[in-house]
Design a protein around this motif. Structure first.
Motif, PDB file in Angstrom:
ATOM      1  N   THR A 235       0.830  -1.193   0.000  1.00 56.87           N
ATOM      2  CA  THR A 235       0.000   0.000   0.000  1.00 56.87           C
ATOM      3  C   THR A 235       0.866   1.245   0.000  1.00 56.87           C
ATOM      4  N   ARG A 236       0.613   2.126  -0.957  1.00 56.67           N
ATOM      5  CA  ARG A 236       1.294   3.414  -1.068  1.00 56.67           C
ATOM      6  C   ARG A 236       0.241   4.471  -1.379  1.00 56.67           C
ATOM      7  N   LYS A 237       0.204   5.518  -0.539  1.00 55.23           N
ATOM      8  CA  LYS A 237      -0.751   6.616  -0.724  1.00 55.23           C
ATOM      9  C   LYS A 237      -2.186   6.086  -0.846  1.00 55.23           C
ATOM     10  N   ASP A 238      -2.534   5.183   0.043  1.00 47.79           N
ATOM     11  CA  ASP A 238      -3.873   4.589   0.124  1.00 47.79           C
ATOM     12  C   ASP A 238      -4.272   3.819  -1.128  1.00 47.79           C
ATOM     13  N   GLU A 239      -3.303   3.337  -1.892  1.00 51.01           N
ATOM     14  CA  GLU A 239      -3.587   2.524  -3.070  1.00 51.01           C
ATOM     15  C   GLU A 239      -2.800   1.229  -2.966  1.00 51.01           C
ATOM     16  N   ALA A 240      -3.475   0.110  -3.242  1.00 49.90           N
ATOM     17  CA  ALA A 240      -2.835  -1.198  -3.133  1.00 49.90           C
ATOM     18  C   ALA A 240      -2.234  -1.615  -4.473  1.00 49.90           C
ATOM     19  N   TYR A 241      -1.056  -2.233  -4.398  1.00 47.49           N
ATOM     20  CA  TYR A 241      -0.371  -2.744  -5.586  1.00 47.49           C
ATOM     21  C   TYR A 241       0.002  -4.198  -5.349  1.00 47.49           C
ATOM     22  N   CYS A 242      -0.023  -4.981  -6.414  1.00 46.96           N
ATOM     23  CA  CYS A 242       0.479  -6.349  -6.333  1.00 46.96           C
ATOM     24  C   CYS A 242       1.998  -6.297  -6.500  1.00 46.96           C
ATOM     25  N   PRO A 243       2.715  -7.368  -6.138  1.00 42.14           N
ATOM     26  CA  PRO A 243       4.175  -7.349  -6.272  1.00 42.14           C
ATOM     27  C   PRO A 243       4.659  -7.084  -7.704  1.00 42.14           C
ATOM     28  N   ASP A 244       3.963  -7.614  -8.705  1.00 43.23           N
ATOM     29  CA  ASP A 244       4.382  -7.399 -10.094  1.00 43.23           C
ATOM     30  C   ASP A 244       4.279  -5.932 -10.490  1.00 43.23           C
ATOM     31  N   CYS A 245       3.158  -5.307 -10.186  1.00 43.44           N
ATOM     32  CA  CYS A 245       2.973  -3.896 -10.544  1.00 43.44           C
ATOM     33  C   CYS A 245       3.899  -2.992  -9.738  1.00 43.44           C
ATOM     34  N   PHE A 246       4.115  -3.350  -8.477  1.00 37.74           N
ATOM     35  CA  PHE A 246       5.039  -2.552  -7.659  1.00 37.74           C
ATOM     36  C   PHE A 246       6.461  -2.671  -8.194  1.00 37.74           C
ATOM     37  N   SER A 247       6.827  -3.856  -8.653  1.00 40.90           N
ATOM     38  CA  SER A 247       8.134  -4.054  -9.272  1.00 40.90           C
ATOM     39  C   SER A 247       8.262  -3.211 -10.544  1.00 40.90           C
ATOM     40  N   ASN A 248       7.200  -3.151 -11.342  1.00 43.85           N
ATOM     41  CA  ASN A 248       7.202  -2.316 -12.552  1.00 43.85           C
ATOM     42  C   ASN A 248       7.318  -0.837 -12.198  1.00 43.85           C
ATOM     43  N   LEU A 249       6.667  -0.434 -11.126  1.00 39.09           N
ATOM     44  CA  LEU A 249       6.735   0.953 -10.667  1.00 39.09           C
ATOM     45  C   LEU A 249       8.164   1.303 -10.218  1.00 39.09           C
ATOM     46  N   ILE A 250       8.805   0.383  -9.535  1.00 38.21           N
ATOM     47  CA  ILE A 250      10.196   0.586  -9.122  1.00 38.21           C
ATOM     48  C   ILE A 250      11.093   0.709 -10.353  1.00 38.21           C
ATOM     49  N   ALA A 251      10.891  -0.155 -11.346  1.00 36.14           N
ATOM     50  CA  ALA A 251      11.701  -0.101 -12.568  1.00 36.14           C
ATOM     51  C   ALA A 251      11.518   1.230 -13.294  1.00 36.14           C
ATOM     52  N   TYR A 252      10.286   1.744 -13.304  1.00 42.09           N
ATOM     53  CA  TYR A 252      10.008   3.040 -13.936  1.00 42.09           C
ATOM     54  C   TYR A 252      10.783   4.159 -13.232  1.00 42.09           C
ATOM     55  N   HIS A 253      10.777   4.144 -11.906  1.00 37.52           N
ATOM     56  CA  HIS A 253      11.485   5.174 -11.147  1.00 37.52           C
ATOM     57  C   HIS A 253      13.005   5.023 -11.281  1.00 37.52           C
ATOM     58  N   GLU A 254      13.480   3.792 -11.364  1.00 32.00           N
ATOM     59  CA  GLU A 254      14.913   3.580 -11.591  1.00 32.00           C
ATOM     60  C   GLU A 254      15.338   4.163 -12.937  1.00 32.00           C
ATOM     61  N   LYS A 255      14.492   4.002 -13.942  1.00 25.27           N
ATOM     62  CA  LYS A 255      14.788   4.543 -15.273  1.00 25.27           C
ATOM     63  C   LYS A 255      14.865   6.075 -15.217  1.00 25.27           C
ATOM     64  N   ASN A 256      13.937   6.704 -14.506  1.00 26.20           N
ATOM     65  CA  ASN A 256      13.965   8.161 -14.370  1.00 26.20           C
ATOM     66  C   ASN A 256      15.215   8.637 -13.627  1.00 26.20           C
ATOM     67  N   LEU A 257      15.590   7.935 -12.567  1.00 25.27           N
ATOM     68  CA  LEU A 257      16.799   8.316 -11.827  1.00 25.27           C
ATOM     69  C   LEU A 257      18.044   8.124 -12.688  1.00 25.27           C
ATOM     70  N   SER A 258      18.047   7.096 -13.509  1.00 25.20           N
ATOM     71  CA  SER A 258      19.165   6.873 -14.417  1.00 25.20           C
ATOM     72  C   SER A 258      19.274   8.010 -15.438  1.00 25.20           C
ATOM     73  N   LYS A 259      18.140   8.467 -15.928  1.00 21.67           N
ATOM     74  CA  LYS A 259      18.135   9.597 -16.869  1.00 21.67           C
ATOM     75  C   LYS A 259      18.682  10.851 -16.193  1.00 21.67           C
ATOM     76  N   MET A 260      18.297  11.069 -14.947  1.00 22.28           N
ATOM     77  CA  MET A 260      18.803  12.239 -14.236  1.00 22.28           C
ATOM     78  C   MET A 260      20.308  12.124 -13.993  1.00 22.28           C
ATOM     79  N   ARG A 261      20.805  10.922 -13.701  1.00 23.05           N
ATOM     80  CA  ARG A 261      22.252  10.746 -13.530  1.00 23.05           C
ATOM     81  C   ARG A 261      22.995  11.117 -14.812  1.00 23.05           C
ATOM     82  N   MET A 262      22.443  10.755 -15.953  1.00 22.72           N
ATOM     83  CA  MET A 262      23.080  11.106 -17.227  1.00 22.72           C
ATOM     84  C   MET A 262      23.106  12.626 -17.418  1.00 22.72           C
ATOM     85  N   ILE A 263      22.031  13.294 -17.057  1.00 28.80           N
ATOM     86  CA  ILE A 263      21.984  14.756 -17.168  1.00 28.80           C
ATOM     87  C   ILE A 263      22.996  15.381 -16.214  1.00 28.80           C
TER      88      ILE A 263
END
Length: 158
Positions: free
Chosen positions: A29-57
């Motif tokens: 549960t994050r911000k009163d919304e429930a996620y399954c492990p697969d979707c939460f893993s996808n959400l983590i991967a999305y944020h990792e990609k954004n942080l990687s883009k910022m590291r390149m900048i």
């Protein structure tokens, strides 16, 4: 309704993204919304990609600052340092200036040029501020990402 992952347990939540029924052991549960492990893993991967883009900048910014500094250090150390900080912030300023939404839609080529010029000026003027805020947000996001990864590992290991 039974849990998608544990067929012997009753579900107590529905995943916000995919709609899978999940039990209390699987639910994240994050911000009163429930996620399954697969979707939460996808959400983590999305944020990792954004942080990687910022590291390149940031790398481009550091290289820009270093080039400007070493080109001007013989003239004045303080001046070279200020110029390096300012010019080093331009890539980050450009990233944020062009990422921002604009209510103005350019219909003509001239209007597009004016919009482009405005964004460039904003990037140059507010680059140092964008840089400071960006680094603070990056550090916060990286800390949250580490916590979320640990939480996901805990959920998966159950």
């Amino acid at each position: 309704m039974k849990c998608f992952y544990h067929h012997d347990k009753d579900a107590h939540a529905i995943c916000k993204n995919c709609g899978k029924a999940i039990c209390s052991d699987c639910s994240i549960t994050r911000k009163d919304e429930a996620y399954c492990p697969d979707c939460f893993s996808n959400l983590i991967a999305y944020h990792e990609k954004n942080l990687s883009k910022m590291r390149m900048i940031y790398i481009v910014s550091i290289i820009t600052a270093a080039v400007v500094f070493f080109m001007n250090v013989e003239k004045s150390f303080e001046g070279a340092l200020l110029m390096a900080m300012w010019f080093g912030s331009i890539p980050i300023g450009l990233y944020y200036a062009f990422r921002a939404r604009s209510p103005y839609v350019a219909i003509t080529l001239e209007g597009f040029g004016q919009l482009l010029l405005i964004r460039l000026v904003v990037a140059l003027l507010f680059g140092p501020i964008y840089t400071l805020l960006s680094v603070i947000n990056y550090l916060k996001a990286a800390a949250i990402l580490r916590k979320n990864k640990a939480l996901l590992e805990e959920i998966i290991s159950r």
